[in-house]
Every structure is written in C-alpha cells, then in structure tokens.
Design a protein around this motif. Structure first.
Motif, short mmCIF file in Angstrom:
data_model
loop_
_atom_site.label_atom_id
_atom_site.label_comp_id
_atom_site.label_asym_id
_atom_site.label_seq_id
_atom_site.Cartn_x
_atom_site.Cartn_y
_atom_site.Cartn_z
N GLY A 31 -17.44 13.35 15.18
CA GLY A 31 -16.57 14.13 15.36
C GLY A 31 -14.90 13.72 15.76
N ASN A 32 -14.48 12.91 16.66
CA ASN A 32 -13.60 11.94 17.34
C ASN A 32 -13.51 10.97 15.62
OD1 ASN A 32 -12.69 13.28 19.82
ND2 ASN A 32 -14.96 12.83 20.00
N CYS A 33 -13.87 9.99 14.90
CA CYS A 33 -13.51 9.35 14.48
C CYS A 33 -13.92 9.75 13.16
CB CYS A 33 -13.92 7.66 14.27
SG CYS A 33 -14.44 7.28 16.10
N LEU A 34 -14.53 10.51 12.12
CA LEU A 34 -14.49 11.17 10.57
C LEU A 34 -14.25 12.62 10.39
CD1 LEU A 34 -18.37 9.48 10.12
CD2 LEU A 34 -16.29 8.47 9.73
N GLY A 163 -29.55 3.59 25.12
CA GLY A 163 -27.91 4.28 25.10
C GLY A 163 -26.89 3.23 25.14
N MET A 164 -27.23 2.09 25.70
CA MET A 164 -26.34 1.79 25.60
C MET A 164 -25.82 1.00 24.29
SD MET A 164 -25.17 -0.15 29.52
CE MET A 164 -26.90 -0.75 29.94
N LEU A 165 -27.20 0.01 23.80
CA LEU A 165 -27.28 0.17 22.25
C LEU A 165 -26.79 0.47 21.44
CD1 LEU A 165 -28.12 -2.41 20.88
CD2 LEU A 165 -30.97 -1.71 21.07
N ASN A 166 -27.46 1.40 21.34
CA ASN A 166 -26.66 3.07 20.46
C ASN A 166 -24.86 2.71 20.40
OD1 ASN A 166 -28.01 4.76 18.83
ND2 ASN A 166 -25.95 7.01 20.10
N VAL A 167 -24.95 2.71 21.79
CA VAL A 167 -23.21 3.09 21.81
C VAL A 167 -22.55 2.26 21.39
CG1 VAL A 167 -21.33 2.65 23.40
CG2 VAL A 167 -22.73 4.02 24.34
N LEU A 168 -23.18 0.40 21.11
CA LEU A 168 -22.35 -0.53 20.86
C LEU A 168 -22.80 -0.12 19.23
CD1 LEU A 168 -23.97 -3.00 22.76
CD2 LEU A 168 -21.07 -2.38 23.31
N LEU A 169 -24.50 0.33 18.75
CA LEU A 169 -24.21 0.46 17.25
C LEU A 169 -23.89 1.25 16.89
CD1 LEU A 169 -28.24 -0.30 17.50
CD2 LEU A 169 -26.23 -1.87 16.96
N ASP A 170 -23.60 2.53 17.16
CA ASP A 170 -22.20 3.67 16.65
C ASP A 170 -20.21 3.19 16.47
OD1 ASP A 170 -23.40 5.94 16.10
OD2 ASP A 170 -23.76 6.25 18.58
N TYR A 171 -20.17 2.06 17.34
CA TYR A 171 -18.77 1.71 17.27
C TYR A 171 -19.03 0.71 16.01
CZ TYR A 171 -15.00 -1.20 18.51
OH TYR A 171 -13.62 -1.87 18.26
N LEU A 172 -19.96 -0.34 16.17
CA LEU A 172 -20.45 -0.45 14.70
C LEU A 172 -19.89 -0.64 13.58
CD1 LEU A 172 -20.65 -4.23 14.11
CD2 LEU A 172 -22.43 -3.23 14.40
N PHE A 173 -20.89 0.06 13.80
CA PHE A 173 -20.72 1.21 12.05
C PHE A 173 -20.58 2.04 11.59
CE2 PHE A 173 -25.20 -0.52 13.11
CZ PHE A 173 -25.54 -1.40 12.11
N ILE A 174 -19.45 2.72 13.04
CA ILE A 174 -18.60 3.91 12.11
C ILE A 174 -17.23 3.26 12.48
CG2 ILE A 174 -18.27 6.23 13.25
CD1 ILE A 174 -20.73 6.67 13.77
N VAL A 175 -17.01 3.37 13.33
CA VAL A 175 -15.64 2.51 13.42
C VAL A 175 -15.39 0.61 12.56
CG1 VAL A 175 -13.85 1.27 15.33
CG2 VAL A 175 -14.99 3.19 15.86
N LEU A 177 -17.68 -1.48 11.07
CA LEU A 177 -18.45 -1.13 9.79
C LEU A 177 -17.97 0.37 9.20
CD1 LEU A 177 -21.03 -3.59 9.80
CD2 LEU A 177 -18.54 -4.15 9.57
N PRO A 178 -17.18 0.73 7.96
CA PRO A 178 -16.98 2.22 7.96
C PRO A 178 -18.23 2.79 6.95
CG PRO A 178 -15.39 1.13 6.18
CD PRO A 178 -16.15 -0.30 7.48
N PHE A 179 -19.01 3.13 7.33
CA PHE A 179 -20.60 3.84 7.18
C PHE A 179 -20.16 4.81 6.94
CE2 PHE A 179 -23.80 -0.18 7.39
CZ PHE A 179 -22.38 -0.71 6.68
#
Length: 434
Positions: A31-34, A163-175, A177-179
């Motif tokens: 919602g905030n990055c895309l 949950g913390m892993l999910n935050v890190l992976l969201d940052y990696l794959f959305i911010v 790496l623009p997937f």
C-alpha cells in the motif's frame, strides 16, 4: 482459574499477532510502496486461500480437541496416535489443495467479480501465495497439537521469528528487488514455510515420532475426522459467505475494495484477542472434560466471557478514538481512509458481541459438540448473513450497510450459542467433578 486462562491465552494472542504480520506487512509494504491498485489486488485474492484451507483448519481444530481430551485423561499412547494421524492428514491435504488452488485461481477471481483493473496482479499474487498452502495447513495442525498439550509458548517463539523474517523478505522483494505484488507473495511463502518446518521438527523430536510406525489408525483417524470435519465445513461455508460479501464489495469499485482491505487489517487488532481467548477456551474445556473437572468448565465460561468482552470493548473504543492514524498505517489515500473509517464506525462498537459468541461457541466445540457449532454458524453467519446482505445492498447500496450485516449476525449466533450451552452442554455437565 482466570489468571491461568489469561497466561495461556497471552502467547496465543501474541502468536496470532505475528501470524497476521504475513498479510498485514504485505499490505503495508504494498500500500505504501506500490499503491492502492496493488493493495486492492492483495485484498481481493487473499480470501481464496482462506476458503481453500478452511476444511483443514477445521480438522486441525478437531485434532486439537481430541488431543486435549486424551492429554487431560493422561492417555499417552492415544495422544501420540492422534498426533501422527493429524500430521498425515495435514501433509496429504496440503499437497492436494496446492494443486487444486493453482488450477482454480483465475476462474475463482472471475467468479468473485474482481475488477478488471486489478485482476492480473491479483492472479500473480494468489498463484505464488498458494505455493505456501501446504505450509499453512501443517503449521495450523502443529499449533493445534501443541496448544492441546498446554504449550502455547513454542508456537509464539517460532511465529515471532517467522514474522520478523517476513518483514525482512518483504523489504527485500518489494523495496530492494522491485518484484511488485509477487514480492509480497514470495515473502509470505518463505516465512510460512520456515514456521511450519520448525514446528513439525519440534513435535516429531519431542514425541519421538520417528520411532513409531506412522501407519494411519482407522479408529483415531475417524475420531479426528468426525470431530474436525463439521468444523471444517463450518469454516468453509463461513468463508463462502464471505465470498458473497467480497462479491458485493467488488461491485462498489476499486476504492471500496481497498477500503475493506484496510478495514479487515485493522479489524485483526480486535479479532486476534478473541481468537486467542477462543483457542484457550477450547483447550481449557477439552482438558478439563477429559479429566472430568466439569465444575471448572462452568466457572470458566462465566469469568472468561466477561473478561474477554471487557477487553474487546476497550480496544474497540481505543481504535475508534484514533481511527484515522491507525487506518493511515495501511494506506495513504485519503478517500480510502475515509471510506474505511465509515465502515469501522458501524461495526466496531458492537465487536464485544463477537467475543461472547466465539468463547461460548469454543466451549461447545471443546466438548466435542461440533455438529451443533456447525449448525449455528451456517445458519446465523452464512444463511442469514447472505440474505441480509442481498437485501441491504439492493435497498441502500452503501458500504456501510455491508458492514452493518456483521454485528446483526454476530448477535444472532451469540444467542444461539448461549442457548446451545444452557440446554445441551449444561445438561452434559450436570454431574459432579471426578
């Protein structure tokens, strides 16, 4: 009694909170990055996963009831047998549903009247997300088993890490790496798989299951299915009724889809404590029923219902007081925020009703009366909800009327569960403690 209930429920609440990070963090990043189109795509597709895993969510709950009963009776052999059979069901069901979901994903989105502007991105998200469906089923089964044996701490710790892993992976794959929306789905897949594997390994080692034959036992499998399938059917039909709700929401357009997506995320701050209290009540009831401590169940129903209702009423008031900044966490679009705010003003003041409904229903389910629970939920939260929804949308055509259907049906279900407890379950407990 109440203190023990709260101490057991707190890790359940915290664990559920971290579990919601999978979808909530996805939405915050999207919602905030895309943008709101991508956020709507995530919201429109997420309910399909809930529908697909509904049956096995119920079977997991049924396995929890059976395990808690044997645990309370200190029948170690039956406890291990119930665990083995439950895990076999979870693994087999996960594979089957993952394949089925991939085949039906696009058609299901079309049946849901998904707006054309978000259809392509919703399909990308759901197809990747569905790869994690086996992990979700195995995780839910493992958590149910652990809680039935009185361990609510281990699932919380594992889920917190996930949950913390999910935050890190969201940052990696959305911010980084623009997937796009695909990145959010990949993040959920990775973190869900991590939690499922950790809990599965923990149970196998703790119960020394590798030393056993792992052959499905007909009697135990039948017992789990008999108890769990009604809960699974209940969950699936309830989700199907929510699909009707989603259909009507989609008909209001992209802004309404995004508004309800944000609303459902904020709603989790109320739903999660109720879910934790309900799960604790199922375990509390099952263990005490197996041990023959019937009077403890009667006392628990009164004190825990009151406590839960007060907590939910206080949380509802707090969120309503700070509604705009809370909603703004998930979406920055002012029109979406205002639409979501108009929705919570309708339902949140009455959310304490849902609390009483869920805890009383949990007692009924914890005693193994899953058919009664299924009947009440199907009637009040499915049939009545769909009928009211169709009438209200045609007459008023507003998102507020869609939201108003929820508290009305909660009230009906609550009254029916109270009646069920008093007339049926009450008679079952009219005998002294062992």
């Amino acid at each position: 009694m109440l203190k023990g209930f709260i101490l057991f429920a707190l890790p359940l609440f915290a664990g559920s909170l971290f579990q919601q990070l999978y979808g909530t963090v996805d939405l915050i990043f999207v919602g905030n990055c895309l943008g709101k189109t991508e956020a709507a795509a995530v919201g429109a597709s997420g309910i399909l996963v809930t529908c697909l895993i509904g049956l096995f969510t119920g079977i997991a709950a049924g396995a929890s009831v059976i395990t808690a009963k044997y645990w309370g009776a200190q029948d170690t052999e039956s406890v291990q047998s119930s665990i083995e059979n439950a895990l076999v069901l979870a693994l087999a069901g996960g594979v089957g549903l993952m394949v089925l979901g991939q085949l039906l994903a696009r058609q299901a989105l079309l049946w849901l009247n998904t707006p054309e502007s978000i259809l392509a991105q919703a399909l990308v998200y759901i197809k990747i997300y569905l790869l994690a469906i086996m992990s979700m089923i195995v995780y839910n089964m493992c958590v149910g088993i652990m809680r039935a044996m009185g361990d609510s701490r281990t699932p919380f710790v594992v889920l917190a890490i996930g949950g913390m892993l999910n935050v890190l992976l969201d940052y990696l794959f959305i911010v980084v790496l623009p997937f796009g929306v695909a990145g959010a789905a990949f993040a959920t897949f990775g973190s869900q798989t991590f939690t499922a594997v950790c809990l599965l390994v923990r149970i196998i080692r703790k119960e020394a299951l590798l030393k056993r034959s792992w052959k499905p036992e007909r009697r135990m499998m039948a017992s789990i299915i008999k108890t769990g399938v009604p809960l699974g059917i209940q969950s699936m039909i309830l989700t199907l009724s929510n699909l009707f709700v989603q259909y009507y929401i989609n008909g209001f357009g992209e802004d309404a889809v995004a508004a309800f997506t944000v609303y459902f995320r904020v709603e989790t701050f109320l739903y999660l404590p109720i879910l934790a209290f309900g799960q604790a009540m199922v375990t509390f009831t099952g263990q005490n029923y197996g041990a023959g401590y019937y009077d403890r169940i009667r006392k628990g129903v009164r004190s825990c219902n009151l406590f839960s209702a007060l907590v939910i009423a206080a949380l509802s008031a707090l969120i309503l007081c700070f509604s705009r900044p809370v909603l703004g966490i998930f979406c920055k679009d002012p029109e979406v925020v205002e639409a979501a705010r108009s929705i919570i003003l309708v339902s949140f003041p009455f959310y304490f009703i849902y609390s009483v409904m869920e805890l009383t229903g949990s007692v009924v389910r914890g005693l193994g009366e899953t058919m009664q629970s299924m009947g009440i939920v199907i009637f009040a939260l499915c049939i009545v909800r769909v009928l009211l929804l169709g009438c209200s949308v045609r007459m008023f055509h507003s998102v507020q009327m869609v939201a108003a259907v929820y508290p009305v049906t909660w009230l009906i279900a609550m009254l029916l569960f109270i009646l069920s407890y008093q007339r049926c379950v009450g008679r079952l407990l009219q005998k002294p403690d062992n």
